[in-house]
Enzyme design. Structure first.
Site, mmCIF file in Angstrom:
data_model
loop_
_atom_site.group_PDB
_atom_site.id
_atom_site.type_symbol
_atom_site.label_atom_id
_atom_site.label_comp_id
_atom_site.label_asym_id
_atom_site.label_seq_id
_atom_site.Cartn_x
_atom_site.Cartn_y
_atom_site.Cartn_z
ATOM 1 N N ASP A 1 -30.008 72.681 3.470
ATOM 2 C CA ASP A 1 -29.545 71.382 2.992
ATOM 3 C C ASP A 1 -30.637 70.741 2.142
ATOM 4 O O ASP A 1 -31.826 71.083 2.270
ATOM 5 C CB ASP A 1 -29.157 70.474 4.154
ATOM 6 C CG ASP A 1 -30.319 70.198 5.112
ATOM 7 O OD1 ASP A 1 -31.086 71.144 5.392
ATOM 8 O OD2 ASP A 1 -30.455 69.057 5.586
ATOM 9 N N GLU B 1 -31.303 69.799 8.376
ATOM 10 C CA GLU B 1 -32.718 69.515 8.608
ATOM 11 C C GLU B 1 -33.138 68.202 7.984
ATOM 12 O O GLU B 1 -33.939 67.459 8.568
ATOM 13 C CB GLU B 1 -33.577 70.668 8.066
ATOM 14 C CG GLU B 1 -35.056 70.583 8.440
ATOM 15 C CD GLU B 1 -35.909 69.776 7.464
ATOM 16 O OE1 GLU B 1 -37.083 69.510 7.797
ATOM 17 O OE2 GLU B 1 -35.397 69.401 6.392
#
Length: 459
Positions: free
Chosen positions: A81, A147
């Site tokens: 991400d 994350e």
């Protein structure tokens, strides 16, 4: 078996164009936290194309590729991400199309940290090509989600829900050419202040929550900025570098750097623009060094003079995180991310250092335009920011070490770039290091400092 380092480097160089193409494909799929579905599909397809033994997507949405048949696991982790792009006007080219030169790749996620995913996936291919999966082990290549929203939550899921516990993990977060063995932890703290509204024409009838918060804001600023002399009323966080205030861990704190705090968000409620505000809340981003605990971080804000002054009208708490992943799965956890440091002598750290020295020497390397940020810095060091290591090693004590393409300075910045040569270097490093992991030198005593968990029983 003696490793053929030249063969490893040659294989990595041979896949340079493929890694660049793969990275640009990942960048082309916007993948902010909880929106990683398209990039997961891109990575899964690449792993399958390269002949991974098994590729799966777990319930949270992490994509995991497997090579080998051993019982023990060595993992390489890359979060897939990214943050958003912020003000588009700050970018000189399309952040999701970008461009490449002979030296760099441009676009959101290149350094932070889809470049690490490219190197990790191709290191698996190289190990399979060259027959370098260590006996008794299987390789786990992880593209982890969310994350940026909640560091390490993806690995809490992997450990607790998937039931997977590797022997050690290489994090591919950007390390600017260094080998990183730890970093500060962090917390997300919320401060809520209660007030009483009234008509703005007679503010003395109410109790303005924003004014109360203004006092608290100034003291949080002092907590970050002040020194720690005896005469200082609010002693600054720099005090943890002083053996007087941190006798057991001041040396570790000096290695990691001092803790910090900053106000990152502010909210209020008010009946109208013609009324006194009846509540005000702030978010505090708290970076924690060795010797600081989640309790001490909450307590130091609760002990601020202004917080005590307003008594029961102030509440200090830790955020919880419960955003659904792209699959719809919710894994609720606390917004606390423990500090950790490995011993420099630990077997998994030594494996990367030995691999680097054998293939690239004892100093950081990189493309010419990267060298100004790398020259003169120690080869083995620490991150400034936080990574999934907060769960891998911080929560669970699973040995973790970092080496990744790109630079921390590129993370979250407009006009983000990474370096093509880093992709090659990292793919070679992962291949060699995993084969230099000295089983006979493994011990349980790899952790130099670990802050540990809270009293919340999170499964």
């Amino acid at each position: 078996m003696a490793l053929d380092y030249e063969a490893i480097k040659k294989a990595a160089e041979g896949y340079k164009a493929d890694m660049v193409c793969f990275l640009r494909a990942m960048i082309s799929h916007p993948s902010e936290s909880c929106e990683e579905k398209e990039v997961v599909a891109c990575i899964k397809a690449e792993m399958e194309k390269l002949g991974y033994d098994k590729v799966e997507v777990d319930g949270l949405g992490n994509v995991i590729g497997w090579i080998g048949e051993g019982e023990k696991i060595i993992a390489i982790d890359s979060h897939i991400d990214t943050v958003g792009i912020g003000n588009r006007e700050n970018w000189t080219a399309d952040p999701y199309e970008g461009y490449e030169t002979d030296e760099i790749i441009y676009g959101r996620g290149g350094s932070d940290q889809e470049g690490g995913m490219a190197s990790a996936v191709y290191s698996g291919k190289i190990m399979k090509d060259l027959g370098l999966i260590p006996a008794g082990y299987k390789l786990m290549i992880v593209g982890s989600v969310q994350e940026e929203d909640c560091d390490g939550m993806c690995w809490q899921y992997i450990v607790n829900k998937d039931g997977i516990r590797p022997e050690f993990v290489i994090s591919t977060e950007p390390t600017d050419g260094g080998i990183y063995r730890g970093h500060r932890g962090r917390m997300e703290i919320r401060v809520d202040v209660h007030g009483v509204s009234c008509h703005g024409s007679a503010p003395e009838r109410g109790d303005n929550a924003i004014y109360k918060m203004a006092d608290i804001l100034q003291e949080i600023r002092q907590l970050n900025n002040n020194g720690c002399s005896e005469s200082t009323a609010i002693k600054g966080l720099v005090k943890m570098l002083d053996p007087k205030y941190n006798p057991e861990h001041y040396e570790d704190a000096r290695f990691l750097g001092r803790g910090t705090c900053t106000v990152s968000q502010i909210y209020f409620t008010s009946p109208s623009r013609c009324a006194v505000a009846d509540s005000c809340s702030i978010s505090v981003d708290r970076r924690m060094t060795a010797g600081e605990t989640w309790e001490s971080c909450l307590r130091e804000i609760r002990d601020l003079p202004a917080v005590k002054k307003y008594g029961e009208d102030v509440q200090v708490s830790m955020y919880m995180y419960d955003r659904p992943s792209w699959t719809g799965e919710v894994y609720e956890t606390e917004a606390y991310f423990p500090t950790w440091i490995n011993r420099e002598s630990a077997a998994h750290v030594k494996a990367l250092v030995d691999a680097h020295k054998a293939m690239f020497g004892e100093e950081r390397i990189g493309a010419p335009s990267a060298m100004s940020t790398r020259e003169g810095r120690p080869l083995t060091d620490k991150w400034t920011f936080s990574t999934n290591g907060v769960a891998i090693q911080g929560r669970y004590g699973i040995p973790c070490v970092g080496f990744g393409p790109g630079a921390e300075s590129q993370a979250h910045a407009p006009n983000e770039i990474t370096w093509k040569q880093d992709l090659v270097t990292c793919a070679a490093m992962y291949t060699a290091a995993i084969n230099l992991y000295p089983e006979e030198e493994q011990t349980g005593d790899v952790t130099q400092f670990r802050a540990g968990k809270t009293n919340n029983d999170i499964k």
